[in-house]
Write a protein that holds these residues in place. Structure first.
Motif, PDB file in Angstrom:
ATOM      1  N   GLY A   1      40.453  47.135  41.461  1.00 24.67           N
ATOM      2  CA  GLY A   1      41.856  47.188  41.836  1.00 24.67           C
ATOM      3  C   GLY A   1      42.383  45.861  42.330  1.00 24.67           C
ATOM      4  N   ASN A   2      43.658  45.829  42.649  1.00 27.27           N
ATOM      5  CA  ASN A   2      44.329  44.624  43.120  1.00 27.27           C
ATOM      6  C   ASN A   2      44.128  44.477  44.626  1.00 27.27           C
ATOM      7  OD1 ASN A   2      45.985  42.358  43.225  1.00 27.27           O
ATOM      8  ND2 ASN A   2      47.830  43.593  43.547  1.00 27.27           N
ATOM      9  N   ALA A   3      43.333  43.504  45.012  1.00 28.19           N
ATOM     10  CA  ALA A   3      43.004  43.325  46.428  1.00 28.19           C
ATOM     11  C   ALA A   3      44.131  42.605  47.164  1.00 28.19           C
ATOM     12  CB  ALA A   3      41.709  42.542  46.566  1.00 28.19           C
ATOM     13  N   VAL A   4      44.534  43.153  48.279  1.00 30.99           N
ATOM     14  CA  VAL A   4      45.546  42.538  49.139  1.00 30.99           C
ATOM     15  C   VAL A   4      44.897  42.248  50.491  1.00 30.99           C
ATOM     16  CG1 VAL A   4      47.779  42.822  50.262  1.00 30.99           C
ATOM     17  CG2 VAL A   4      47.405  43.776  47.977  1.00 30.99           C
ATOM     18  N   LYS A   5      44.823  40.985  50.836  1.00 28.56           N
ATOM     19  CA  LYS A   5      44.154  40.592  52.078  1.00 28.56           C
ATOM     20  C   LYS A   5      44.998  40.951  53.287  1.00 28.56           C
ATOM     21  CE  LYS A   5      42.053  36.681  54.497  1.00 28.56           C
ATOM     22  NZ  LYS A   5      41.745  35.222  54.455  1.00 28.56           N
ATOM     23  N   THR A   6      44.345  41.518  54.290  1.00 22.94           N
ATOM     24  CA  THR A   6      44.999  41.842  55.555  1.00 22.94           C
ATOM     25  C   THR A   6      44.657  40.770  56.581  1.00 22.94           C
ATOM     26  OG1 THR A   6      44.848  44.215  55.114  1.00 22.94           O
ATOM     27  CG2 THR A   6      45.190  43.541  57.399  1.00 22.94           C
ATOM     28  N   PRO A   7      45.644  40.106  57.170  1.00 20.62           N
ATOM     29  CA  PRO A   7      45.347  39.079  58.176  1.00 20.62           C
ATOM     30  C   PRO A   7      44.586  39.669  59.356  1.00 20.62           C
ATOM     31  CG  PRO A   7      47.657  38.972  57.484  1.00 20.62           C
ATOM     32  CD  PRO A   7      47.103  40.249  56.939  1.00 20.62           C
ATOM     33  N   LEU A   8      43.649  38.903  59.882  1.00 20.07           N
ATOM     34  CA  LEU A   8      42.893  39.357  61.040  1.00 20.07           C
ATOM     35  C   LEU A   8      43.814  39.372  62.259  1.00 20.07           C
ATOM     36  CD1 LEU A   8      39.875  40.040  61.798  1.00 20.07           C
ATOM     37  CD2 LEU A   8      39.797  37.743  62.783  1.00 20.07           C
ATOM     38  N   PRO A   9      43.855  40.492  62.990  1.00 18.67           N
ATOM     39  CA  PRO A   9      44.668  40.524  64.219  1.00 18.67           C
ATOM     40  C   PRO A   9      44.222  39.443  65.197  1.00 18.67           C
ATOM     41  CG  PRO A   9      44.026  42.742  63.566  1.00 18.67           C
ATOM     42  CD  PRO A   9      43.249  41.802  62.696  1.00 18.67           C
ATOM     43  N   ALA A  10      45.161  38.935  65.969  1.00 17.94           N
ATOM     44  CA  ALA A  10      44.867  37.883  66.930  1.00 17.94           C
ATOM     45  C   ALA A  10      43.897  38.379  67.999  1.00 17.94           C
ATOM     46  CB  ALA A  10      46.164  37.409  67.578  1.00 17.94           C
TER      47      ALA A  10
ATOM     48  N   THR B   1      36.919  56.683  51.206  1.00 17.58           N
ATOM     49  CA  THR B   1      37.713  55.923  50.248  1.00 17.58           C
ATOM     50  C   THR B   1      37.678  54.425  50.545  1.00 17.58           C
ATOM     51  OG1 THR B   1      39.186  57.808  49.966  1.00 17.58           O
ATOM     52  CG2 THR B   1      40.013  55.674  49.267  1.00 17.58           C
ATOM     53  N   LEU B   2      37.447  53.630  49.517  1.00 23.38           N
ATOM     54  CA  LEU B   2      37.394  52.183  49.631  1.00 23.38           C
ATOM     55  C   LEU B   2      38.638  51.563  49.017  1.00 23.38           C
ATOM     56  CD1 LEU B   2      33.690  51.655  48.479  1.00 23.38           C
ATOM     57  CD2 LEU B   2      34.526  51.759  50.826  1.00 23.38           C
ATOM     58  N   THR B   3      39.162  50.521  49.655  1.00 25.79           N
ATOM     59  CA  THR B   3      40.307  49.790  49.106  1.00 25.79           C
ATOM     60  C   THR B   3      39.793  48.646  48.234  1.00 25.79           C
ATOM     61  OG1 THR B   3      40.364  48.457  51.117  1.00 25.79           O
ATOM     62  CG2 THR B   3      41.832  50.361  51.008  1.00 25.79           C
ATOM     63  N   PRO B   4      40.589  48.186  47.262  1.00 26.86           N
ATOM     64  CA  PRO B   4      40.145  47.117  46.357  1.00 26.86           C
ATOM     65  C   PRO B   4      39.776  45.843  47.105  1.00 26.86           C
ATOM     66  CG  PRO B   4      42.106  48.186  45.479  1.00 26.86           C
ATOM     67  CD  PRO B   4      41.930  48.707  46.875  1.00 26.86           C
ATOM     68  N   GLY B   5      38.781  45.140  46.561  1.00 22.61           N
ATOM     69  CA  GLY B   5      38.357  43.881  47.153  1.00 22.61           C
ATOM     70  C   GLY B   5      36.849  43.748  47.176  1.00 22.61           C
ATOM     71  N   SER B   6      36.395  42.716  47.842  1.00 15.51           N
ATOM     72  CA  SER B   6      34.964  42.468  47.990  1.00 15.51           C
ATOM     73  C   SER B   6      34.471  43.088  49.292  1.00 15.51           C
ATOM     74  CB  SER B   6      34.683  40.960  47.991  1.00 15.51           C
ATOM     75  OG  SER B   6      33.306  40.708  48.210  1.00 15.51           O
ATOM     76  N   TRP B   7      33.438  43.886  49.193  1.00 17.44           N
ATOM     77  CA  TRP B   7      32.851  44.551  50.346  1.00 17.44           C
ATOM     78  C   TRP B   7      31.412  44.091  50.516  1.00 17.44           C
ATOM     79  CZ3 TRP B   7      34.859  48.840  53.315  1.00 17.44           C
ATOM     80  CH2 TRP B   7      36.169  49.199  52.970  1.00 17.44           C
ATOM     81  N   ARG B   8      30.962  44.081  51.760  1.00 14.52           N
ATOM     82  CA  ARG B   8      29.543  43.800  52.031  1.00 14.52           C
ATOM     83  C   ARG B   8      28.905  45.049  52.621  1.00 14.52           C
ATOM     84  NH1 ARG B   8      26.081  39.552  52.077  1.00 14.52           N
ATOM     85  NH2 ARG B   8      27.739  38.103  51.488  1.00 14.52           N
ATOM     86  N   MET B   9      27.758  45.430  52.045  1.00 12.49           N
ATOM     87  CA  MET B   9      27.027  46.618  52.454  1.00 12.49           C
ATOM     88  C   MET B   9      25.774  46.202  53.220  1.00 12.49           C
ATOM     89  SD  MET B   9      29.018  48.856  51.086  1.00 12.49           S
ATOM     90  CE  MET B   9      30.217  49.070  49.759  1.00 12.49           C
ATOM     91  N   PHE B  10      25.675  46.644  54.471  1.00 15.04           N
ATOM     92  CA  PHE B  10      24.569  46.272  55.351  1.00 15.04           C
ATOM     93  C   PHE B  10      23.624  47.455  55.560  1.00 15.04           C
ATOM     94  CE2 PHE B  10      28.024  43.466  56.541  1.00 15.04           C
ATOM     95  CZ  PHE B  10      27.422  42.247  56.815  1.00 15.04           C
ATOM     96  N   ALA B  11      22.332  47.201  55.455  1.00 13.22           N
ATOM     97  CA  ALA B  11      21.311  48.191  55.790  1.00 13.22           C
ATOM     98  C   ALA B  11      20.526  47.676  56.992  1.00 13.22           C
ATOM     99  CB  ALA B  11      20.378  48.428  54.610  1.00 13.22           C
ATOM    100  N   SER B  12      20.514  48.455  58.073  1.00  8.14           N
ATOM    101  CA  SER B  12      19.812  48.086  59.299  1.00  8.14           C
ATOM    102  C   SER B  12      18.666  49.070  59.512  1.00  8.14           C
ATOM    103  CB  SER B  12      20.784  48.119  60.480  1.00  8.14           C
ATOM    104  OG  SER B  12      20.116  47.856  61.695  1.00  8.14           O
TER     105      SER B  12
ATOM    106  N   THR C   1      26.747  42.375  48.356  1.00  9.63           N
ATOM    107  CA  THR C   1      28.186  42.541  48.164  1.00  9.63           C
ATOM    108  C   THR C   1      28.453  43.477  46.996  1.00  9.63           C
ATOM    109  OG1 THR C   1      28.289  40.554  46.790  1.00  9.63           O
ATOM    110  CG2 THR C   1      28.779  40.306  49.138  1.00  9.63           C
ATOM    111  N   VAL C   2      29.592  44.139  47.070  1.00 11.60           N
ATOM    112  CA  VAL C   2      30.036  45.073  46.041  1.00 11.60           C
ATOM    113  C   VAL C   2      31.512  44.803  45.758  1.00 11.60           C
ATOM    114  CG1 VAL C   2      30.521  47.492  45.529  1.00 11.60           C
ATOM    115  CG2 VAL C   2      28.388  46.874  46.633  1.00 11.60           C
ATOM    116  N   ALA C   3      31.877  44.802  44.496  1.00 10.91           N
ATOM    117  CA  ALA C   3      33.281  44.646  44.115  1.00 10.91           C
ATOM    118  C   ALA C   3      33.904  46.027  43.936  1.00 10.91           C
ATOM    119  CB  ALA C   3      33.399  43.838  42.831  1.00 10.91           C
ATOM    120  N   VAL C   4      35.007  46.259  44.626  1.00 10.95           N
ATOM    121  CA  VAL C   4      35.732  47.517  44.487  1.00 10.95           C
ATOM    122  C   VAL C   4      36.970  47.256  43.629  1.00 10.95           C
ATOM    123  CG1 VAL C   4      36.953  49.355  45.707  1.00 10.95           C
ATOM    124  CG2 VAL C   4      34.873  48.378  46.690  1.00 10.95           C
TER     125      VAL C   4
END
Length: 243
Positions: A122-131, A88-99, A117-120
């Motif tokens: 829905g209403n995207a809510v940004k999560t702050p990066l942990p310290a 399951t993906l949450t709303p927002g902008s995602w980057r898909m990497f192929a290695s 990049t892929v747009a998912v």
């Protein structure tokens, strides 16, 4: 064998190879299959890939705020179309990497990381990066990282794993190593694969694991460590500050 991929993975093309996909949007809240091809310098889909860490293709999905990390191993159809089954993906902008590593052509034996990049929806809510921190918890395990890497310089990192205050010594091989470590840079989601240097011998890895780190840019990097015990895969994440 574990190779050192070149570049930061932020381009869809490199050295004549290109990551192509018609999937520009995906639905949120449900499992999704991301379909893509890798075309070679001749413009045709590449179908011959070398095995690296037991797989012909490593695929990563990460949201722009560095949450939602997924590392999967897609399947390829005869025509060169890959399908990566994502949770399951949450709303927002995602980057898909192929290695991957071509096993034929001008890029044979070279390592590539390409992304789109892929747009998912829905209403995207940004999560702050942990310290930045030196340790984190995952599934009852404590993961501690030691080392102070500098941007653009090779530097060793040591990862230690404990449970209930005791060193863990029953790590099982996962992708030909005792732990798989991937990093993404805050802001642009640049990709880096930190390469294990600890020798694998049986189901008795740990507690200390060594990695070769060469992070090209200063700032905060989000590290994702994957390791396996009792047949179960665990994923631990922490933020590392690179000077």
């Amino acid at each position: 064998m574990d190779h050192m991929a070149s570049g930061n993975g932020l381009s869809a093309s490199q050295g004549g190879y290109r990551l192509a996909s018609k999937d520009t949007t995906l639905l949120s809240g449900e499992q999704a299959a991301y379909r893509f091809t890798v075309t070679g310098p001749d413009g045709k889909p590449l179908t011959d890939f070398a095995v690296d860490q037991t797989k012909r293709m490593h695929f990563y999905a990460i949201r722009s705020d560095l949450t939602g990390f997924q590392h999967v191993h897609p399947t390829m159809a005869a025509d060169g179309t890959w399908s990566a089954d994502l949770s399951t993906l949450t709303p927002g902008s995602w980057r898909m990497f192929a290695s991957f590593t071509p096993n034929t052509g001008t890029g044979k034996g070279d390592d590539f990381v390409l992304s789109r990049t892929v747009a998912v929806s829905g209403n995207a809510v940004k999560t702050p990066l942990p310290a930045p921190a030196t340790s984190t918890q995952a599934d009852g395990y404590t993961v501690t990282v030691r080392g102070e890497p500098m941007a653009g310089m090779a530097h060793p990192l040591t990862v230690s794993i404990a449970k209930a205050g005791k060193p863990v010594t029953d790590l099982e091989p996962y992708l030909d190593t005792y732990a798989h470590l991937t990093a993404f840079h805050e802001g642009d989601a640049a990709f880096a694969h930190l390469h294990p240097t600890t020798k694998v011998s049986g189901d008795n890895g740990g507690p200390d694991l060594s990695f070769h780190a060469e992070l090209p840019t200063s700032g905060n990097w989000r590290l994702f460590l994957q390791f396996q015990t009792g047949g179960k895969l665990h994923t631990a994440a922490l933020t590392l500050r690179v000077g």
